[in-house]
Design a protein around this motif. Sequence first.
Motif, mmCIF file in Angstrom:
data_model
loop_
_atom_site.group_PDB
_atom_site.id
_atom_site.type_symbol
_atom_site.label_atom_id
_atom_site.label_comp_id
_atom_site.label_asym_id
_atom_site.label_seq_id
_atom_site.Cartn_x
_atom_site.Cartn_y
_atom_site.Cartn_z
ATOM 1 N N GLU A 188 0.833 -1.206 0.000
ATOM 2 C CA GLU A 188 0.000 0.000 0.000
ATOM 3 C C GLU A 188 0.869 1.258 0.000
ATOM 4 N N LYS A 189 1.935 1.207 0.814
ATOM 5 C CA LYS A 189 2.871 2.353 0.860
ATOM 6 C C LYS A 189 3.566 2.516 -0.490
ATOM 7 N N TYR A 191 2.452 1.697 -3.424
ATOM 8 C CA TYR A 191 1.525 2.220 -4.424
ATOM 9 C C TYR A 191 1.397 3.741 -4.287
ATOM 10 N N GLU A 192 1.284 4.203 -3.010
ATOM 11 C CA GLU A 192 1.184 5.648 -2.785
ATOM 12 C C GLU A 192 2.433 6.356 -3.313
ATOM 13 N N LYS B 41 -3.984 -0.454 -9.622
ATOM 14 C CA LYS B 41 -4.051 -0.162 -8.189
ATOM 15 C C LYS B 41 -3.585 -1.370 -7.367
#
Lengths: 208, 243
Positions: A188-189, A191-192, B41
């Motif tokens: 998640e990090k 991707y950000e 994503k």
Amino acid sequence: MIQLSYLDYSSVEGKSWLHRCSAATKMIGMGLVLSGVVTLRSLPGLLFLYAILLALFFISRIPSKIFSLTLYPLIFAVLFIFVSGFRTYFILLIFLKVLCGSTGVVLLMATTPYPLVFRVLGKFLPSLFVTALFLTYRSIFILLNVLEETEHAIHLRGGVQWRYPWRSLVNISNAFGHLIIKGIDNSEKMYEAMMLRGFKNKIHYRGE
Amino acid sequence: MSHIHLPDGVLPVWLWGSGFIVMTLIGAVLFRSIRQEEVSKRLPLLGMMAAAMVLGASVEIIPIAYHVNLTVISGILLGPSLIFLATLVVNVILALFGHGGITVIGLNTLILSIEGILGYCLFQLLWRVFKRLTSAIFLATFLALLVSTFSMIGVVSLGTSHYEEMIHREDQQGIFEFEILKEKGDHPEKDVKKDGINLRRFMAVVLPLGFLGWLLEGVITSLIVRYIYRLRPDLLRLKGVTS
């Protein structure tokens, strides 16, 4: 899997002539080795190919620790000899094909940094696939660090003891669970960070 | 065990070639069905799960030549479309370390993705039926591995004539075992049949080892899912459970 770090180190830090060859040339060479493995059905031919690959391996001064990686697939090839009725010729043929294939790919990866391999692949494969390949390769090193830390923690607390197999199995599984959760948090990090740097479904390599 | 740990050059060209074609077709259909933004994503997650699968595959349980695949747990976390891409990536990376041949990537991807997709579907179904996490995940993993192992045996058996051809080449060339065969020369046809391809023996070795592997992976996957359920139940996207 620790050899993976050596493989990466060798590909970046190596100074032999094979290291200096272009990634595309080496990949064409790998293609030739593969076609040899597929078409050759004589032991002398395969022995000759294996001898060339071994010579290249040692001339390129690749760390000897990596050599064991080329022998790893033999564990599974052993299973396949049961098909043949234990015929020496067939077993030797299978083993030599295994060794030629694995030595070829290990030679390629030990002399070529992985972004260069993926860059060549990106020219004829879909960018989505090459990006997934790149992210996976990068994630292996992230997860290896997590795995090493978790392994130390389990070891220091006596988490894996063969006298207590069930408890050890639970601890090993929890370590994998921890690895997955940490991996998801990291993804998640990642991707950000990628979005902040303008990621649009394609990773651009140096020189593009 | 479901992974085809065959080197390049053992399976006939038509077989591994068909593997690549079918893999490309299925991949194209699956990717048409999901949105591009959704894929990009979830690419970092896909990378992480594929990396976990690669790490799992590198931990070898030597006596039974087995390693955990983590395909079912990855299938549950990624969903059926992305697990296909993840298994393809895993197979390419494993092949680059000499773990399985490059030419069998297509077949390996098909077999491993059967495991992931079937594991996902069975888990969703069994969860609805049992409402018990451990039983659902254990059964889903066990059955998915069973099916994929039989698929692997099916693929190996498709190449029978090719192996026979390779073995008989020895007889023509007379290398290494020529003297021994000469002694048996009184009944050549009988000898060829006796020493030919023996898939039953292959299955007799693979299935018991596989059974141990299915049990082991079923237990490990259940424990992993139980751990994830305790800490991050949202990741499992279970119907009827609020995180």
